[in-house]
Every structure is written in structure tokens, then in C-alpha cells.
Design a protein around this motif. Structure first.
Motif, PDB file in Angstrom:
ATOM      1  N   ILE A 142     -57.061 -48.759 -39.593  1.00  0.00           N
ATOM      2  CA  ILE A 142     -57.563 -47.389 -39.488  1.00  0.00           C
ATOM      3  C   ILE A 142     -57.625 -46.943 -38.032  1.00  0.00           C
ATOM      4  O   ILE A 142     -57.764 -47.761 -37.116  1.00  0.00           O
ATOM      5  CB  ILE A 142     -58.955 -47.239 -40.124  1.00  0.00           C
ATOM      6  CG1 ILE A 142     -59.992 -48.045 -39.325  1.00  0.00           C
ATOM      7  CG2 ILE A 142     -58.955 -47.651 -41.576  1.00  0.00           C
ATOM      8  CD1 ILE A 142     -61.413 -47.597 -39.541  1.00  0.00           C
ATOM      9  N   ASP A 143     -57.542 -45.633 -37.837  1.00  0.00           N
ATOM     10  CA  ASP A 143     -57.770 -45.034 -36.527  1.00  0.00           C
ATOM     11  C   ASP A 143     -58.195 -43.584 -36.740  1.00  0.00           C
ATOM     12  O   ASP A 143     -57.831 -42.969 -37.748  1.00  0.00           O
ATOM     13  CB  ASP A 143     -56.508 -45.088 -35.661  1.00  0.00           C
ATOM     14  CG  ASP A 143     -56.825 -44.960 -34.177  1.00  0.00           C
ATOM     15  OD1 ASP A 143     -56.881 -46.010 -33.486  1.00  0.00           O
ATOM     16  OD2 ASP A 143     -57.062 -43.832 -33.697  1.00  0.00           O
ATOM     17  N   VAL A 144     -58.945 -43.037 -35.777  1.00  0.00           N
ATOM     18  CA  VAL A 144     -59.390 -41.649 -35.909  1.00  0.00           C
ATOM     19  C   VAL A 144     -58.307 -40.659 -35.498  1.00  0.00           C
ATOM     20  O   VAL A 144     -58.420 -39.469 -35.784  1.00  0.00           O
ATOM     21  CB  VAL A 144     -60.652 -41.374 -35.064  1.00  0.00           C
ATOM     22  CG1 VAL A 144     -61.840 -42.150 -35.595  1.00  0.00           C
ATOM     23  CG2 VAL A 144     -60.408 -41.674 -33.588  1.00  0.00           C
ATOM     24  N   VAL A 166     -59.722 -52.268 -37.119  1.00  0.00           N
ATOM     25  CA  VAL A 166     -60.518 -51.081 -36.789  1.00  0.00           C
ATOM     26  C   VAL A 166     -60.089 -50.519 -35.438  1.00  0.00           C
ATOM     27  O   VAL A 166     -60.191 -51.202 -34.418  1.00  0.00           O
ATOM     28  CB  VAL A 166     -62.015 -51.438 -36.757  1.00  0.00           C
ATOM     29  CG1 VAL A 166     -62.844 -50.226 -36.350  1.00  0.00           C
ATOM     30  CG2 VAL A 166     -62.466 -51.978 -38.106  1.00  0.00           C
ATOM     31  N   GLY A 167     -59.613 -49.277 -35.447  1.00  0.00           N
ATOM     32  CA  GLY A 167     -59.132 -48.667 -34.210  1.00  0.00           C
ATOM     33  C   GLY A 167     -57.785 -49.231 -33.822  1.00  0.00           C
ATOM     34  O   GLY A 167     -57.600 -49.729 -32.715  1.00  0.00           O
ATOM     35  N   VAL A 176     -55.980 -42.776 -41.690  1.00  0.00           N
ATOM     36  CA  VAL A 176     -56.848 -42.065 -40.752  1.00  0.00           C
ATOM     37  C   VAL A 176     -58.273 -42.179 -41.272  1.00  0.00           C
ATOM     38  O   VAL A 176     -58.578 -41.750 -42.392  1.00  0.00           O
ATOM     39  CB  VAL A 176     -56.440 -40.582 -40.619  1.00  0.00           C
ATOM     40  CG1 VAL A 176     -57.406 -39.850 -39.685  1.00  0.00           C
ATOM     41  CG2 VAL A 176     -55.005 -40.454 -40.122  1.00  0.00           C
ATOM     42  N   ALA A 177     -59.143 -42.792 -40.482  1.00  0.00           N
ATOM     43  CA  ALA A 177     -60.531 -42.990 -40.914  1.00  0.00           C
ATOM     44  C   ALA A 177     -61.399 -43.280 -39.710  1.00  0.00           C
ATOM     45  O   ALA A 177     -60.911 -43.693 -38.647  1.00  0.00           O
ATOM     46  CB  ALA A 177     -60.623 -44.137 -41.930  1.00  0.00           C
ATOM     47  N   ASP A 178     -62.685 -43.083 -39.874  1.00  0.00           N
ATOM     48  CA  ASP A 178     -63.679 -43.309 -38.837  1.00  0.00           C
ATOM     49  C   ASP A 178     -64.398 -44.622 -39.127  1.00  0.00           C
ATOM     50  O   ASP A 178     -64.911 -44.823 -40.236  1.00  0.00           O
ATOM     51  CB  ASP A 178     -64.673 -42.143 -38.828  1.00  0.00           C
ATOM     52  CG  ASP A 178     -65.655 -42.199 -37.677  1.00  0.00           C
ATOM     53  OD1 ASP A 178     -65.869 -43.277 -37.109  1.00  0.00           O
ATOM     54  OD2 ASP A 178     -66.239 -41.144 -37.357  1.00  0.00           O
ATOM     55  N   PRO A 182     -64.087 -45.875 -45.525  1.00  0.00           N
ATOM     56  CA  PRO A 182     -63.848 -45.456 -46.918  1.00  0.00           C
ATOM     57  C   PRO A 182     -63.508 -46.618 -47.847  1.00  0.00           C
ATOM     58  O   PRO A 182     -62.575 -46.532 -48.642  1.00  0.00           O
ATOM     59  CB  PRO A 182     -62.658 -44.502 -46.761  1.00  0.00           C
ATOM     60  CG  PRO A 182     -61.874 -45.086 -45.638  1.00  0.00           C
ATOM     61  CD  PRO A 182     -62.890 -45.645 -44.677  1.00  0.00           C
ATOM     62  N   PHE A 183     -64.260 -47.704 -47.749  1.00  0.00           N
ATOM     63  CA  PHE A 183     -63.992 -48.899 -48.550  1.00  0.00           C
ATOM     64  C   PHE A 183     -65.294 -49.403 -49.164  1.00  0.00           C
ATOM     65  O   PHE A 183     -66.382 -49.199 -48.617  1.00  0.00           O
ATOM     66  CB  PHE A 183     -63.363 -50.011 -47.701  1.00  0.00           C
ATOM     67  CG  PHE A 183     -62.193 -49.561 -46.875  1.00  0.00           C
ATOM     68  CD1 PHE A 183     -60.975 -49.244 -47.486  1.00  0.00           C
ATOM     69  CD2 PHE A 183     -62.291 -49.432 -45.501  1.00  0.00           C
ATOM     70  CE1 PHE A 183     -59.886 -48.819 -46.734  1.00  0.00           C
ATOM     71  CE2 PHE A 183     -61.218 -49.012 -44.739  1.00  0.00           C
ATOM     72  CZ  PHE A 183     -60.013 -48.694 -45.349  1.00  0.00           C
ATOM     73  N   GLY A 184     -65.166 -50.078 -50.285  1.00  0.00           N
ATOM     74  CA  GLY A 184     -66.331 -50.603 -50.962  1.00  0.00           C
ATOM     75  C   GLY A 184     -66.863 -51.878 -50.332  1.00  0.00           C
ATOM     76  O   GLY A 184     -66.197 -52.505 -49.503  1.00  0.00           O
ATOM     77  N   PRO A 185     -68.069 -52.297 -50.741  1.00  0.00           N
ATOM     78  CA  PRO A 185     -68.655 -53.538 -50.227  1.00  0.00           C
ATOM     79  C   PRO A 185     -67.768 -54.751 -50.528  1.00  0.00           C
ATOM     80  O   PRO A 185     -67.117 -54.817 -51.563  1.00  0.00           O
ATOM     81  CB  PRO A 185     -69.988 -53.629 -50.967  1.00  0.00           C
ATOM     82  CG  PRO A 185     -70.287 -52.219 -51.386  1.00  0.00           C
ATOM     83  CD  PRO A 185     -68.970 -51.590 -51.674  1.00  0.00           C
ATOM     84  N   SER A 186     -67.760 -55.681 -49.571  1.00  0.00           N
ATOM     85  CA  SER A 186     -67.064 -56.963 -49.735  1.00  0.00           C
ATOM     86  C   SER A 186     -65.578 -56.789 -50.032  1.00  0.00           C
ATOM     87  O   SER A 186     -64.989 -57.562 -50.791  1.00  0.00           O
ATOM     88  CB  SER A 186     -67.732 -57.795 -50.843  1.00  0.00           C
ATOM     89  OG  SER A 186     -69.102 -57.997 -50.559  1.00  0.00           O
ATOM     90  N   SER A 187     -64.943 -55.782 -49.419  1.00  0.00           N
ATOM     91  CA  SER A 187     -63.527 -55.503 -49.670  1.00  0.00           C
ATOM     92  C   SER A 187     -62.582 -56.374 -48.848  1.00  0.00           C
ATOM     93  O   SER A 187     -61.403 -56.488 -49.183  1.00  0.00           O
ATOM     94  CB  SER A 187     -63.221 -54.027 -49.347  1.00  0.00           C
ATOM     95  OG  SER A 187     -63.943 -53.161 -50.183  1.00  0.00           O
ATOM     96  N   PHE A 188     -63.100 -57.008 -47.768  1.00  0.00           N
ATOM     97  CA  PHE A 188     -62.212 -57.700 -46.841  1.00  0.00           C
ATOM     98  C   PHE A 188     -62.729 -59.094 -46.508  1.00  0.00           C
ATOM     99  O   PHE A 188     -63.937 -59.337 -46.478  1.00  0.00           O
ATOM    100  CB  PHE A 188     -62.065 -56.889 -45.539  1.00  0.00           C
ATOM    101  CG  PHE A 188     -61.442 -55.533 -45.748  1.00  0.00           C
ATOM    102  CD1 PHE A 188     -60.072 -55.384 -45.812  1.00  0.00           C
ATOM    103  CD2 PHE A 188     -62.249 -54.415 -45.901  1.00  0.00           C
ATOM    104  CE1 PHE A 188     -59.501 -54.137 -46.018  1.00  0.00           C
ATOM    105  CE2 PHE A 188     -61.693 -53.162 -46.103  1.00  0.00           C
ATOM    106  CZ  PHE A 188     -60.302 -53.027 -46.165  1.00  0.00           C
ATOM    107  N   ASP A 189     -61.769 -59.985 -46.228  1.00  0.00           N
ATOM    108  CA  ASP A 189     -62.105 -61.346 -45.805  1.00  0.00           C
ATOM    109  C   ASP A 189     -62.413 -61.408 -44.311  1.00  0.00           C
ATOM    110  O   ASP A 189     -63.153 -62.283 -43.859  1.00  0.00           O
ATOM    111  CB  ASP A 189     -60.940 -62.293 -46.105  1.00  0.00           C
ATOM    112  CG  ASP A 189     -60.589 -62.332 -47.577  1.00  0.00           C
ATOM    113  OD1 ASP A 189     -61.496 -62.599 -48.386  1.00  0.00           O
ATOM    114  OD2 ASP A 189     -59.417 -62.068 -47.924  1.00  0.00           O
ATOM    115  N   PHE A 190     -61.796 -60.515 -43.540  1.00  0.00           N
ATOM    116  CA  PHE A 190     -62.037 -60.496 -42.099  1.00  0.00           C
ATOM    117  C   PHE A 190     -61.754 -59.101 -41.566  1.00  0.00           C
ATOM    118  O   PHE A 190     -61.145 -58.259 -42.242  1.00  0.00           O
ATOM    119  CB  PHE A 190     -61.165 -61.529 -41.373  1.00  0.00           C
ATOM    120  CG  PHE A 190     -59.718 -61.149 -41.233  1.00  0.00           C
ATOM    121  CD1 PHE A 190     -59.245 -60.521 -40.082  1.00  0.00           C
ATOM    122  CD2 PHE A 190     -58.808 -61.409 -42.260  1.00  0.00           C
ATOM    123  CE1 PHE A 190     -57.912 -60.162 -39.949  1.00  0.00           C
ATOM    124  CE2 PHE A 190     -57.470 -61.059 -42.141  1.00  0.00           C
ATOM    125  CZ  PHE A 190     -57.014 -60.427 -40.980  1.00  0.00           C
ATOM    126  N   ALA A 191     -62.209 -58.857 -40.348  1.00  0.00           N
ATOM    127  CA  ALA A 191     -61.934 -57.588 -39.660  1.00  0.00           C
ATOM    128  C   ALA A 191     -61.680 -57.881 -38.189  1.00  0.00           C
ATOM    129  O   ALA A 191     -62.196 -58.861 -37.630  1.00  0.00           O
ATOM    130  CB  ALA A 191     -63.099 -56.619 -39.810  1.00  0.00           C
TER     131      ALA A 191
END
Length: 265
Positions: free
Chosen positions: A75-77, A54-55, A100-102, A107-116
Motif C-alpha cells: 500500500i501507499d498513499v 506499508v508505504g 492506494v491506502a493509508d 482496509p484489511f481484517g484482523p489477523s490477515s497477514f503473517d508479517f508486515a
């Protein structure tokens, strides 16, 4: 006056070209020599996991996540940041997906990732509580978020480094800890940029959204995340870094690292 998300994005898009050029010249000494190495030393194994960065900026830390074996969407703005990151991916492919996203409307569905991960980005967002809720939403139960921010206690609205005659940091003067900046725009250069070069290089303009330490822990908990580890990077005593931003961390940390996991339902 509060700076909204659209204005924040404009500031970072304006910063992106110069920022990319300067960090790739090695001018972000704090990131390269202390903050990112400490962050990755604290990061759990991510090999085989799907992650969200993120960012991401120009993608330096995203690429390191991929080298550790993660499958990463970043993602980044700022479109210019994403363009520069994607150009590296074309010439040195690591399987990265840049968008490009905020962070406050992922813009992703629930439980799409294992970590952030979020490297020094959440404190630049007008509503980090919303961003944390969004990250929590797209994490699977038991997944984790690890992020770094300016340390709320030692980088509040007023901060001044006091040095001795040898240029060594001896104290950090802080003030305004309980003040809300709500997007005060700071103008600054990387400390490694030479004084003479600052006459021809525009400073970065970055909106800052200061919150207290308890404020950060409150919004982390409200997002359904449980803190499990903290980090406060320091170069330690006798590191030979007089006069630099690294030297300041012998006295007090400039950043705070937090890892939290998403509660199981």
C-alpha cells in the motif's frame, strides 16, 4: 503548524513522479547499497507467508519480498507510486497486489497477514502510533513487523556532517533531539544528484515527524508488539566511500531497523 494526513499524502503524490524516475536511475545510493541490503539480511524467511508492505513507494523492495517467496499486498498513499509499481507488475508479474491506502486506516481484517514491512515510511506519518496499532491489528498473533526509520538519535531535527580535508566524515553534529517537529517539511535532493542537475530538478518536499528513541519504543509496545531485534546499518571502516552519504554511516548510523512480533493473546 502540524501537517495532517491529507497534506502528507499531497506531498508524497507531488514527489512520486520524480522520486520514481530518480530511484530507477540509481540515485538513491543509501537505499540501494546499504539500507535495503541490511534490512533484507535481518529479515526472517518469508517464503510462503502472506505479507503487507506499508508505504511501498514505486515497489522496489516489495518486488524483492516477492522474489523471496512471499505473497505480498503493498500500500501507499500516493496513487502515482501505486501506478508505477503496478505497471512493473504487469510486465514482470510476481503476484503482487498494489493498493492506494493509508497505513493509519488499513482496509484489511484482523489477523490477515503473517508479517508486515515498512521501509523508511513510518517516520513520515503524522500518527505512527496509530499506524503501528493498525499493523498490529492486521497481523496474526506471533506474526512480525520489521521496519526502518531515520535513526532518532543521529538524524534529529538538526543534523550536520563534519568532514576532514579529504572529504571523509569525522563527526555528526546533532541537535533538537527532544524537539517535536510535527510535520516540518524538509526540501532536499538525493546526494548522488549532481549539483548542476539540481538547477533543473525540483527538490523533494517531505514532512518529517521526529520522535525520540524512547518515544518509538513506547508506541511499538503500546501497539502490542515486542521488539526482538535491532539493526544500525554501517559501511564499516575502510569502505572507500569518502564524500558520500554511505561514508557518514562509518561515524554514526543514518537509519534504525526494528523487528517486533505481535504478542499471543
Amino acid at each position: 503548524m502540524r501537517v495532517d494526513a491529507r497534506e502528507v499524502a499531497k506531498h508524497w503524490e507531488a514527489n512520486a513522479e520524480g522520486w520514481t524516475c530518480q530511484v530507477r536511475q540509481g540515485l538513491d545510493v543509501f537505499r540501494d547499497q546499504l539500507n535495503s541490503p541490511a534490512f533484507f539480511a535481518m529479515l526472517p524467511p518469508v517464503r510462503g507467508l502472506r505479507g503487507l508492505d506499508v508505504g511501498c513507494g514505486e515497489g522496489a523492495n516489495t518486488r524483492q519480498l516477492a522474489r523471496l517467496g512471499a505473497r505480498v499486498v503493498a500500500i501507499d498513499v500516493a496513487p502515482t507510486f501505486i501506478r508505477h509499481a503496478a505497471e512493473v507488475e504487469k510486465t514482470q508479474p510476481l503476484g503482487l497486489d498494489y493498493q492506494v491506502a493509508d497505513a493509519m486506516a488499513l482496509p484489511f481484517g484482523p489477523s490477515s497477514f503473517d508479517f508486515a514491512t515498512a521501509f523508511m515510511s513510518l517516520m513520515d506519518m503524522p500518527d505512527p502510533a496509530r499506524a503501528l496499532r493498525e499493523v498490529s491489528r492486521v497481523l496474526r498473533p506471533g506474526g512480525f513487523l520489521q521496519f526502518s526509520i531515520l535513526h532518532p538519535c543521529f538524524a534529529p531535527p538538526h543534523r550536520r556532517v563534519l568532514r576532514n580535508s579529504n572529504g571523509e566524515a569525522r563527526a555528526i553534529e546533532v541537535g533538537g533531539y527532544f524537539d517535536s517537529t510535527d510535520g516540518r517539511v524538509d526540501r532536499w535532493w538525493f546526494s548522488a544528484l549532481k549539483t548542476e542537475d539540481r538547477k533543473t530538478v525540483e527538490p523533494f518536499c517531505t514532512p518529517i515527524f521526529h520522535r525520540t528513541l524512547s518515544g518509538w519504543f513506547t508506541i511499538v509496545g503500546m501497539a502490542g508488539l515486542v521488539v526482538e531485534e535491532l539493526g544500525e546499518p554501517t559501511v564499516g571502516a575502510g569502505a572507500g566511500t569518502s564524500g558520500t552519504v554511505l561514508d557518514e554511516t562509518r561515524v554514526a548510523p543514518l537509519s534504525l531497523h526494528v523487528r517486533a512480533f505481535k504478542r499471543w493473546a
